[in-house]
Motif scaffolding. Structure first.
Motif, PDB file in Angstrom:
ATOM      1  N   UNK A   1      -1.834 -16.776  -3.694  1.00 11.37           N
ATOM      2  CA  UNK A   1      -2.114 -16.929  -5.275  1.00 11.37           C
ATOM      3  C   UNK A   1      -0.790 -17.666  -5.792  1.00 11.37           C
ATOM      4  N   UNK A   2       0.290 -17.220  -5.598  1.00 13.04           N
ATOM      5  CA  UNK A   2       1.504 -17.896  -6.133  1.00 13.04           C
ATOM      6  C   UNK A   2       1.567 -19.402  -5.503  1.00 13.04           C
ATOM      7  N   UNK A   3       1.182 -19.515  -4.542  1.00 16.49           N
ATOM      8  CA  UNK A   3       1.014 -20.972  -4.034  1.00 16.49           C
ATOM      9  C   UNK A   3       0.071 -21.906  -4.703  1.00 16.49           C
ATOM     10  N   UNK A   4      -1.106 -21.115  -4.933  1.00 15.61           N
ATOM     11  CA  UNK A   4      -1.933 -21.835  -6.037  1.00 15.61           C
ATOM     12  C   UNK A   4      -1.474 -22.083  -7.392  1.00 15.61           C
ATOM     13  N   UNK A   5      -0.752 -21.058  -7.825  1.00 17.76           N
ATOM     14  CA  UNK A   5      -0.084 -21.207  -9.097  1.00 17.76           C
ATOM     15  C   UNK A   5       1.007 -22.282  -9.137  1.00 17.76           C
ATOM     16  N   UNK A   6       2.034 -22.364  -7.940  1.00 12.18           N
ATOM     17  CA  UNK A   6       3.097 -23.366  -7.942  1.00 12.18           C
ATOM     18  C   UNK A   6       4.247 -22.847  -8.550  1.00 12.18           C
ATOM     19  N   UNK A   7       4.488 -21.067  -8.281  1.00 10.64           N
ATOM     20  CA  UNK A   7       5.393 -20.545  -8.609  1.00 10.64           C
ATOM     21  C   UNK A   7       6.135 -19.474  -7.564  1.00 10.64           C
ATOM     22  N   UNK A   8       7.244 -19.500  -7.542  1.00  7.13           N
ATOM     23  CA  UNK A   8       7.717 -18.251  -6.639  1.00  7.13           C
ATOM     24  C   UNK A   8       7.593 -16.847  -6.884  1.00  7.13           C
ATOM     25  N   UNK A   9       8.204 -15.967  -5.997  1.00  6.25           N
ATOM     26  CA  UNK A   9       7.774 -14.599  -6.292  1.00  6.25           C
ATOM     27  C   UNK A   9       8.594 -13.967  -7.422  1.00  6.25           C
TER      28      UNK A   9
ATOM     29  N   UNK B   1      -8.143 -29.299  -3.767  1.00  3.68           N
ATOM     30  CA  UNK B   1      -7.850 -30.770  -4.513  1.00  3.68           C
ATOM     31  C   UNK B   1      -8.049 -30.936  -5.944  1.00  3.68           C
ATOM     32  N   UNK B   2      -9.049 -30.037  -6.555  1.00  2.00           N
ATOM     33  CA  UNK B   2      -9.098 -30.562  -8.088  1.00  2.00           C
ATOM     34  C   UNK B   2      -8.550 -29.214  -8.822  1.00  2.00           C
ATOM     35  N   UNK B   3      -8.710 -28.046  -8.315  1.00  2.00           N
ATOM     36  CA  UNK B   3      -8.557 -26.981  -9.071  1.00  2.00           C
ATOM     37  C   UNK B   3      -7.294 -26.366  -9.277  1.00  2.00           C
ATOM     38  N   UNK B   4      -6.561 -26.277  -8.193  1.00  2.00           N
ATOM     39  CA  UNK B   4      -5.231 -26.077  -7.994  1.00  2.00           C
ATOM     40  C   UNK B   4      -4.174 -26.988  -8.500  1.00  2.00           C
ATOM     41  N   UNK B   5      -4.390 -28.064  -8.583  1.00  2.00           N
ATOM     42  CA  UNK B   5      -3.496 -29.219  -9.608  1.00  2.00           C
ATOM     43  C   UNK B   5      -3.576 -28.860 -10.813  1.00  2.00           C
ATOM     44  N   UNK B   6      -4.967 -28.625 -11.470  1.00  2.00           N
ATOM     45  CA  UNK B   6      -5.147 -28.035 -12.906  1.00  2.00           C
ATOM     46  C   UNK B   6      -4.316 -26.644 -13.089  1.00  2.00           C
ATOM     47  N   UNK B   7      -4.532 -25.843 -12.356  1.00  2.00           N
ATOM     48  CA  UNK B   7      -3.937 -24.364 -12.528  1.00  2.00           C
ATOM     49  C   UNK B   7      -2.512 -24.456 -12.405  1.00  2.00           C
ATOM     50  N   UNK B   8      -1.929 -25.220 -11.418  1.00  2.00           N
ATOM     51  CA  UNK B   8      -0.277 -25.401 -11.550  1.00  2.00           C
ATOM     52  C   UNK B   8       0.103 -26.058 -12.502  1.00  2.00           C
ATOM     53  N   UNK B   9      -0.574 -27.118 -13.475  1.00  2.00           N
ATOM     54  CA  UNK B   9      -0.221 -27.720 -14.628  1.00  2.00           C
ATOM     55  C   UNK B   9      -0.354 -26.881 -15.674  1.00  2.00           C
ATOM     56  N   UNK B  10      -1.302 -26.060 -15.908  1.00  2.00           N
ATOM     57  CA  UNK B  10      -1.505 -25.014 -16.871  1.00  2.00           C
ATOM     58  C   UNK B  10      -0.428 -23.945 -16.900  1.00  2.00           C
ATOM     59  N   UNK B  11       0.127 -23.559 -15.646  1.00  2.00           N
ATOM     60  CA  UNK B  11       1.139 -22.477 -15.525  1.00  2.00           C
ATOM     61  C   UNK B  11       2.465 -23.262 -15.867  1.00  2.00           C
ATOM     62  N   UNK B  12       2.704 -24.404 -15.377  1.00  2.00           N
ATOM     63  CA  UNK B  12       3.830 -25.078 -15.741  1.00  2.00           C
ATOM     64  C   UNK B  12       4.138 -25.381 -17.045  1.00  2.00           C
TER      65      UNK B  12
END
Length: 205
Positions: free
Chosen positions: A73-81, A189-200
């Motif tokens: 999940x954290x990989x999908x979000x692009x954040x660390x523990x 390819x589509x969802x995780x980049x969107x999620x990472x951008x929102x989290x960032x």
């Protein structure tokens, strides 16, 4: 104090509500091991992660997603523990707050519906700053989307852009879904980049 699904939601403050949830033993006698509610939210929660229920490792440590599912999940979000557990904008409140036990046929039992009936509306009412809710898995999607969900989890996640900026349906990040991810490469390819951008964006602001 708890409420029924149709009763007014009392406003007692988040701190008081979390103390009541922590002390909840409504499912005592039905769960093995005994109840240990795990919820991690704050008045500053802007991203709410809504999964199924704590697993055994989460039950033992008291930290949500403190298991291999959390790593993915954290990989999908692009954040660390450290960010996941330390940033006040990130909150976790599953559909059931206690580990429901291990099913002898494999996996864990589903989240008891009683937990959401007792606590969920009250908790969400105390989190006015939430901008994005991650609906992780079919149980969270069924509760939040109701008739708006599709025929199955795959179709619901595939329709993620239909649900607006406040909701993002996701598959469960369990290792059991590794084959699903391979069959559905569009997700990463589509969802995780969107999620990472929102989290960032949320963490930056």
């Amino acid at each position: 104090m708890s409420v029924t699904p149709d009763s007014p939601v009392p406003d007692r403050g988040l701190e008081t509500l979390l103390a009541e949830i922590s002390a909840c033993r409504a499912c005592a006698g039905d769960l093995v091991p005994d109840p240990r509610p795990v919820v991690r939210v704050s008045p500053e929660t802007r991203l709410l992660i809504c999964g199924q229920a704590p697993g055994r490792l989460v039950h033992e440590t008291g930290l949500p997603f403190n298991d291999p599912s959390g790593v993915r999940l954290r990989q999908w979000m692009g954040i660390d523990r450290e960010t996941f557990y330390g940033h006040p904008a990130i909150g976790v409140a599953a559909m059931a707050f206690c580990f429901p036990g291990t099913n002898p046929k494999g996996g864990d039992f589903p989240p008891p519906a009683r937990c959401a009936q007792l606590w969920r509306r009250q908790l969400l009412a105390q989190l006015p700053k939430v901008e994005l809710t991650l609906l992780v898995g079919s149980y969270a999607q069924a509760w939040a989307l109701g008739a708006g969900r599709k025929a199955n989890m795959t179709e619901t996640v595939a329709a993620w852009s239909e649900y607006g900026a406040g909701i993002l349906p996701l598959p469960h990040p369990s290792w059991r879904n590794t084959a699903w991810l391979k069959r559905n490469p569009w997700f990463e390819a589509e969802v995780t980049p969107y999620l990472r951008q929102r989290v960032e964006d949320m963490l930056r602001s």
